[in-house]
Design a protein around this motif. Structure first.
Motif, PDB file in Angstrom:
ATOM      1  N   ASP A 512     -28.146 -12.778  -7.871  1.00 14.25           N
ATOM      2  CA  ASP A 512     -26.850 -12.768  -7.191  1.00 14.25           C
ATOM      3  C   ASP A 512     -26.930 -12.094  -5.832  1.00 14.25           C
ATOM      4  O   ASP A 512     -26.049 -12.271  -4.995  1.00 14.25           O
ATOM      5  CB  ASP A 512     -25.809 -12.045  -8.049  1.00 14.25           C
ATOM      6  CG  ASP A 512     -25.369 -12.878  -9.241  1.00 14.25           C
ATOM      7  OD1 ASP A 512     -25.520 -14.109  -9.183  1.00 14.25           O
ATOM      8  OD2 ASP A 512     -24.877 -12.296 -10.231  1.00 14.25           O
ATOM      9  N   ASN A 576     -18.891 -14.668  -4.881  1.00 12.41           N
ATOM     10  CA  ASN A 576     -19.860 -15.366  -5.710  1.00 12.41           C
ATOM     11  C   ASN A 576     -19.203 -15.900  -6.974  1.00 12.41           C
ATOM     12  O   ASN A 576     -19.102 -15.202  -7.974  1.00 12.41           O
ATOM     13  CB  ASN A 576     -21.012 -14.410  -6.056  1.00 12.41           C
ATOM     14  CG  ASN A 576     -22.094 -15.073  -6.875  1.00 12.41           C
ATOM     15  OD1 ASN A 576     -22.143 -16.288  -7.011  1.00 12.41           O
ATOM     16  ND2 ASN A 576     -22.980 -14.257  -7.430  1.00 12.41           N
ATOM     17  N   VAL A 579     -16.332 -13.802  -8.138  1.00 15.15           N
ATOM     18  CA  VAL A 579     -16.625 -12.372  -8.124  1.00 15.15           C
ATOM     19  C   VAL A 579     -16.893 -11.924  -6.688  1.00 15.15           C
ATOM     20  O   VAL A 579     -17.666 -12.544  -5.962  1.00 15.15           O
ATOM     21  CB  VAL A 579     -17.850 -12.050  -9.005  1.00 15.15           C
ATOM     22  CG1 VAL A 579     -18.222 -10.576  -8.892  1.00 15.15           C
ATOM     23  CG2 VAL A 579     -17.571 -12.424 -10.459  1.00 15.15           C
ATOM     24  N   GLN A 581     -18.598  -9.458  -4.096  1.00 13.28           N
ATOM     25  CA  GLN A 581     -19.793  -8.622  -4.076  1.00 13.28           C
ATOM     26  C   GLN A 581     -19.799  -7.773  -2.809  1.00 13.28           C
ATOM     27  O   GLN A 581     -19.625  -8.303  -1.706  1.00 13.28           O
ATOM     28  CB  GLN A 581     -21.060  -9.481  -4.127  1.00 13.28           C
ATOM     29  CG  GLN A 581     -21.168 -10.307  -5.395  1.00 13.28           C
ATOM     30  CD  GLN A 581     -22.507 -11.027  -5.519  1.00 13.28           C
ATOM     31  OE1 GLN A 581     -22.928 -11.347  -6.629  1.00 13.28           O
ATOM     32  NE2 GLN A 581     -23.170 -11.310  -4.413  1.00 13.28           N
ATOM     33  N   GLN A 590     -20.111  -5.512  -8.016  1.00 10.97           N
ATOM     34  CA  GLN A 590     -19.486  -6.789  -8.363  1.00 10.97           C
ATOM     35  C   GLN A 590     -18.104  -6.505  -8.948  1.00 10.97           C
ATOM     36  O   GLN A 590     -17.965  -5.767  -9.918  1.00 10.97           O
ATOM     37  CB  GLN A 590     -20.350  -7.563  -9.355  1.00 10.97           C
ATOM     38  CG  GLN A 590     -21.667  -8.042  -8.749  1.00 10.97           C
ATOM     39  CD  GLN A 590     -22.448  -8.946  -9.671  1.00 10.97           C
ATOM     40  OE1 GLN A 590     -22.523  -8.716 -10.871  1.00 10.97           O
ATOM     41  NE2 GLN A 590     -23.050  -9.978  -9.105  1.00 10.97           N
ATOM     42  N   ASP A 592     -14.233  -8.248  -9.968  1.00 12.51           N
ATOM     43  CA  ASP A 592     -13.570  -9.509 -10.306  1.00 12.51           C
ATOM     44  C   ASP A 592     -12.131  -9.606  -9.810  1.00 12.51           C
ATOM     45  O   ASP A 592     -11.396 -10.531 -10.167  1.00 12.51           O
ATOM     46  CB  ASP A 592     -13.614  -9.755 -11.813  1.00 12.51           C
ATOM     47  CG  ASP A 592     -12.779  -8.761 -12.607  1.00 12.51           C
ATOM     48  OD1 ASP A 592     -12.156  -7.857 -12.002  1.00 12.51           O
ATOM     49  OD2 ASP A 592     -12.742  -8.874 -13.852  1.00 12.51           O
TER      50      ASP A 592
END
Length: 644
Positions: A512, A576, A579, A581, A590, A592
């Motif tokens: 990620d 991402n 999410v 980052q 990370q 949400d």
């Protein structure tokens, strides 16, 4: 004679559809003129030649919207069933056509009244924003009365549609031979579907992406003019599945929010301005993984990349150990790199807010007398780049049309990088100084080919893209060889970066974190701007870093920082798959939208195997990210990406 009548009977459904669609297209144009007339005060500098350009461009969006709206009508008229010849069936399709057409006209007319309040065509975000309004009906009725001329115009257009359309084709013509009826009418239906898809997309070919509302900027000189080019049904359709930005309300007051993070930059007004030329080079798919000199810590120091020229240039440049893209698509890169606008939730260019007024490196430097131009070797309009370049304030756009030599086309996407970079260099030799230019390369793109003359000239690597990276790196070498011949070469600041990553194979990059790692290189020939910075940089930092380096002294907005300022916080943000980052120092957080779901030391733990969220106090970092998100969403929704 019987055969002629049979042919007419066969083509009659298609003729009925074509006639009625053309009638609607004419009415759409009249609706656009009604829109302009009712809102003429919002376009004080409108000239007839530019108006014609916008109306002509608007036809593309009208056709696309009509293909969507009238799809069911077209299907019912052309489906190869004999029941459609019955009078009742034709009356039903006539009613459907009239209802759909009138809804199209009404939507445009209501927006004609609403435009003065928003400065743009209505999108599906409207329904979310107005969902809690209990007196919407009252407001609507008042608007209809207050704008009675528009209401009258709407009624006249609906009447024209009702009385002017072709209701049905004659069913008493001799039917075509039974054995050919279904094959012929099926062929007509399939051919119509094919052209309908072309109409929806706005063109055909491998390089054509379906149009969205941001493409309207291709025909405008300022964001508000997109209201002329677009139509409301198109804007609504394009945003049906778009995620509407919802203000998270992490901070209750503006003061509280700004205290944590603000994208407003207040430059030092005491510094002397240096009118350096600026050249921004965005390389297609140039993942950091492909560059040997940026991976000396891998393979026991023996890591081999595919960019020998960039490796040599980096030794004479300033670059960063931890450099990130703000998105994963080409359309994410232009706003990030050139205007400091990241891609959060969805690409900025495809959002309902893509026609907001924005500030870019080109638009800002116009205040200092800079000329600006953007180059992309694909067919003009491809990827929406031409539209964005215009909305971002670039004076001129150079694409395949301006290049002119179709023999240098790679057959899929664009002009090969080497000849187009040579063209880029040649054109800059004619530009007035100072200038700011940008180019988006294309050859390191699927289907991953190199010119026949360069077959077996570059390392094949482990994936077809590696050979293309070698070719594009060679194109850069040839470009700089040409640039060095100009006397102003030493007064030109180059920035080389990538739009996004591509095929990744090293386990340190298939994470990620790694999927966002790209090079960001600043090169000012024969200067002290050299070295490897251990800090963090992102695409949205490029604009503020450039502006600060030349001593720009007027406030502006960018969701990045001056990466050369040791006193500013070093961070990067990307989105991402739902999410957020945040990269700050050695921490990768990370989030949400509600809580931290993971945290890593992405430097010590490159493969992100050890989640340290329970070992690390992420409160301040999370607070900063919340402020960043809220500033982005609020400014996007309220059209506040621009300050004087």
């Amino acid at each position: 004679m019987t055969n002629i009548k049979a042919v007419k009977a066969t083509l009659s459904p298609l003729w009925t559809v074509a006639y009625n669609l053309f009638l609607l297209l004419v009415i759409c144009t009249l609706s656009r003129l009604l829109f302009i007339g009712a809102n003429i005060d919002h376009f004080p500098t409108l000239e007839i030649n530019h108006l014609v350009e916008m109306c002509w461009g608007g036809i593309r969006f009208d056709i696309s919207a009509l293909m969507y709206v009238m799809g069911l009508y077209m299907l019912l008229q052309l489906i190869p069933l004999r029941i459609r010849q019955k009078e009742a069936y034709q009356q039903a399709t006539s009613i459907l056509y009239t209802l759909l057409g009138c809804l199209f006209i009404i939507a445009n007319s209501l927006d004609t009244m609403y435009f003065p309040f928003t400065g743009q065509r209505t999108t599906c975000a409207f329904f979310t924003e107005m969902g809690n309004e209990s007196n919407l009906t009252k407001i609507l009725l008042h608007a209809l009365w207050e704008n009675w001329l528009v209401t009258l115009g709407c009624l006249m257009l609906c009447a024209g549609l009702f009385f002017g359309h072709k209701r049905h084709y004659k069913a008493d013509m001799p039917p075509i031979q039974k054995g050919l009826y279904y094959p012929l009418h099926s062929a007509i239906l399939l051919l119509t579907i094919y052209f309908a898809v072309i109409g929806i997309r706005g063109g055909f070919g491998a390089y054509t992406r379906p149009m969205n509302i941001s493409n309207a900027a291709q025909y405008t000189n300022k964001p508000s003019e997109t209201g002329i080019v677009l139509n409301t049904p198109f804007s609504l359709i394009q945003t049906i599945t778009a995620q509407t930005y919802v203000d998270p309300n992490y901070f209750k007051t503006e003061e509280e929010l700004n205290a944590v993070f603000t994208p407003v930059h207040q430059p030092d007004t005491t510094r002397q301005f240096r009118p350096l030329n600026i050249v921004v080079i965005i390389m297609e798919s140039f993942s950091k993984e492909y560059i040997g000199s940026l991976n000396t810590d891998l393979a026991d120091g023996n890591y081999k990349g595919y960019t020998p020229f960039l490796d040599s240039l980096i030794t004479e440049s300033y670059t960063w150990k931890h450099s990130f893209a703000n998105g994963v698509k080409s359309i994410d890169a232009m706003p990030s790199v050139l205007a400091g606008i990241p891609s959060l939730i969805q690409p900025y260019i495809t959002t309902p807010y893509a026609n907001n007024a924005i500030q870019s490196i080109a638009e800002r430097l116009k205040h200092k007398g800079y000329y600006s131009a953007f180059f992309h070797g694909a067919p003009n309009g491809s990827m929406g780049f031409q539209a964005f370049a215009r909305s971002a304030g670039f004076t001129d756009y150079y694409g395949m049309d301006e290049y002119g030599k179709k023999e240098d086309f790679d057959g899929t996407w664009a002009i090969w990088d080497e000849p187009f970079f040579q063209y880029f260099a040649e054109e800059m030799g004619h530009f007035q100084q100072p200038f700011v230019t940008a180019i988006f390369s294309a050859s390191s793109h699927h289907p991953f080919k190199v010119p026949e003359a360069y077959k077996d000239s570059f390392p094949k690597g482990t994936h077809p893209i590696h050979e293309c990276i070698g070719y594009s790196d060679h194109a850069l070498r040839r470009f700089f060889e040409k640039m060095k011949k100009y006397e102003w070469f030493d007064k030109t600041l180059f920035v080389i970066t990538a739009d996004h990553t591509n095929h990744l194979s090293d386990p340190n990059y298939t994470t990620d974190c790694g999927r966002y790692e790209i090079p960001i290189i600043f090169y000012l020939p024969n200067s002290e701007l050299k070295g490897m910075d251990n800090g963090v940089i992102q695409q949205t930092d490029i604009m503020p870093t450039l502006l600060d380096y030349v001593g720009y002294d007027i406030p502006y907005i960018a969701f990045g920082k001056n990466a050369l300022d040791s006193t500013s916080g070093k961070y990067a943000v990307n989105y991402n798959n739902g999410v957020y980052q945040l990269f700050e120092d050695s921490l990768m957080l990370q989030f949400d939208g509600k809580q931290t779901i993971a945290a890593y030391n992405y430097i010590a733990d490159r493969q992100l195997k050890n989640d340290i969220k329970n070992e690390y106090n992420t409160q301040n970092t999370e607070l900063f990210l919340k402020a960043y998100i809220q500033q982005y969403i609020e400014r996007m929704k309220n059209n506040k990406l621009f300050i004087e």
